[in-house]
Design an enzyme around this catalytic site. Structure first.
Site, mmCIF file in Angstrom:
data_model
loop_
_atom_site.group_PDB
_atom_site.id
_atom_site.type_symbol
_atom_site.label_atom_id
_atom_site.label_comp_id
_atom_site.label_asym_id
_atom_site.label_seq_id
_atom_site.Cartn_x
_atom_site.Cartn_y
_atom_site.Cartn_z
ATOM 1 N N GLU A 165 -1.207 5.909 -8.481
ATOM 2 C CA GLU A 165 -2.076 6.992 -7.989
ATOM 3 C C GLU A 165 -1.792 8.273 -8.754
ATOM 4 O OE1 GLU A 165 -2.426 7.508 -3.711
ATOM 5 O OE2 GLU A 165 -2.524 9.688 -3.956
ATOM 6 N N ASP A 196 3.272 4.572 -5.438
ATOM 7 C CA ASP A 196 2.621 5.875 -5.292
ATOM 8 C C ASP A 196 3.587 6.996 -5.674
ATOM 9 O OD1 ASP A 196 1.342 8.165 -4.576
ATOM 10 O OD2 ASP A 196 0.869 7.558 -2.525
ATOM 11 N N ASP A 217 -8.671 1.568 6.563
ATOM 12 C CA ASP A 217 -7.695 1.366 7.630
ATOM 13 C C ASP A 217 -8.197 1.993 8.937
ATOM 14 O OD1 ASP A 217 -5.454 0.836 9.117
ATOM 15 O OD2 ASP A 217 -4.173 2.310 8.160
ATOM 16 N N ASP A 225 0.852 -1.191 0.000
ATOM 17 C CA ASP A 225 0.000 0.000 0.000
ATOM 18 C C ASP A 225 0.894 1.251 0.000
ATOM 19 O OD1 ASP A 225 -2.388 1.443 0.206
ATOM 20 O OD2 ASP A 225 -2.341 1.423 2.409
#
Ligand code: G3H
Ligand code: ZN
Length: 284
Positions: free
Chosen positions: A134, A104, A232, A82
């Site tokens: 992203e 990312d 989360d 992530d």
């Protein structure tokens, strides 16, 4: 079952008109809560490790926990990095056994983000690992990554089309008004922007910072083509609230199992509710 890719789960979701939930993995109780919920809901599920999760548990524990869970589960399970911060970190995760990585590069200028994602995609695809990228900046704080509200920036639909064409990721995380962490006010999602992005981009789209977003907005997002939703903060809240309550009720309790067990049950309940809301219940 072996770990499956996030791309496979998200493409199935896109075809079926629902979203798959992705939940952050930091310890065994979270893992067991998420997997038990997936089994009970008969739902596919994504486990993911953030920078903080990798630092806290260690990459080998994260991979080992996810592998055991996937092998024992009767529903499909993916393991995703992530908000990966570098090419090197993505490669390390691939080597260690992740079935998917997010790279990312959203803080970089567009061309640099494209170059970084493409570099990761070239290697990841060669070994059957899927890639999430992203574009636009999602505000708030997630572990080590802080994006001040003034720096948060919505995804531009035309840029998104160019980005996907040139970088070739399997999934695209979009900034449409959500933020990481606990919201100060009610978040307002830019559905018009989502519709424009959806028209120009034909890969599954991802919603980050979904904790605290209203059920109605989440349902809308799923209908409009969001295929993966990250949660989360709501797990953290359920965990800490339950631990606090347990210790208030039994201040002399010293057995970790009696303190963490109820917290695990509370997180499982949150995950089950999210799965029903996202529409992935019954899709395994
Ligand atoms: O990448 C993870 C998420 O976007 C989680 O966001 O903490 O607001 O649920 P959240
Ligand atoms: Zn995120």
């Amino acid at each position: 079952m072996a770990l499956v890719t996030v791309a496979k789960l998200a493409r199935d979701a896109a075809k079926g008109g629902y979203a798959v939930g992705a939940f952050n993995l930091n310890n065994m109780e979270i893992l067991q809560a998420v997997i038990a919920a997936a089994e009970e809901e008969r739902s596919p599920v994504i486990l993911q490790a953030s920078q903080g999760g990798l630092k806290y548990a260690g990459i080998d524990y994260i991979v080992a926990m996810a592998r055991v869970a996937a092998e024992q589960a009767s529903v499909p399970v993916a393991l995703n990095l992530d908000h990966g911060t570098s090419f090197e970190q993505a490669m390390q995760c691939i080597r260690k056994g992740f079935s998917a990585v997010m790279i990312d590069g959203s803080k970089l200028p567009l061309q640099d983000n494209i170059a970084l994602v493409k570099r990761v995609v070239d290697v990841a695809h060669a070994v059957g690992v899927s890639v999430e990228a992203e574009l636009g900046k999602i505000g708030g704080t997630e572990d080590d990554i802080v994006v001040a509200d003034k720096d948060a920036m919505m995804t531009d639909p035309d840029e998104a089309a160019q980005f996907v064409k040139q970088a070739g990721p399997d999934l695209l995380a979009v900034a449409i008004g959500t933020a990481h962490g606990v919201y100060k006010g009610e978040p307002r999602l830019d559905f018009e922007r989502l519709a424009q992005i959806k028209k120009r981009v034909d890969i599954p789209l991802v919603l980050h910072g979904a904790s605290g977003v209203s059920d109605e907005a989440i349902r809308n997002a799923c209908q409009m083509g969001i295929s993966k939703i990250n949660i989360d903060t709501e797990l953290r809240v359920a965990f800490s609230k339950t631990v606090q309550e347990t210790l208030e009720k039994s201040p002399n309790e010293i057995d970790p199992r009696k303190i963490l067990g109820p917290a695990r049950d509370a997180m499982k309940q949150v995950v089950r509710e999210k799965m029903r809301l996202f529409g992935c219940s019954g899709k395994a």
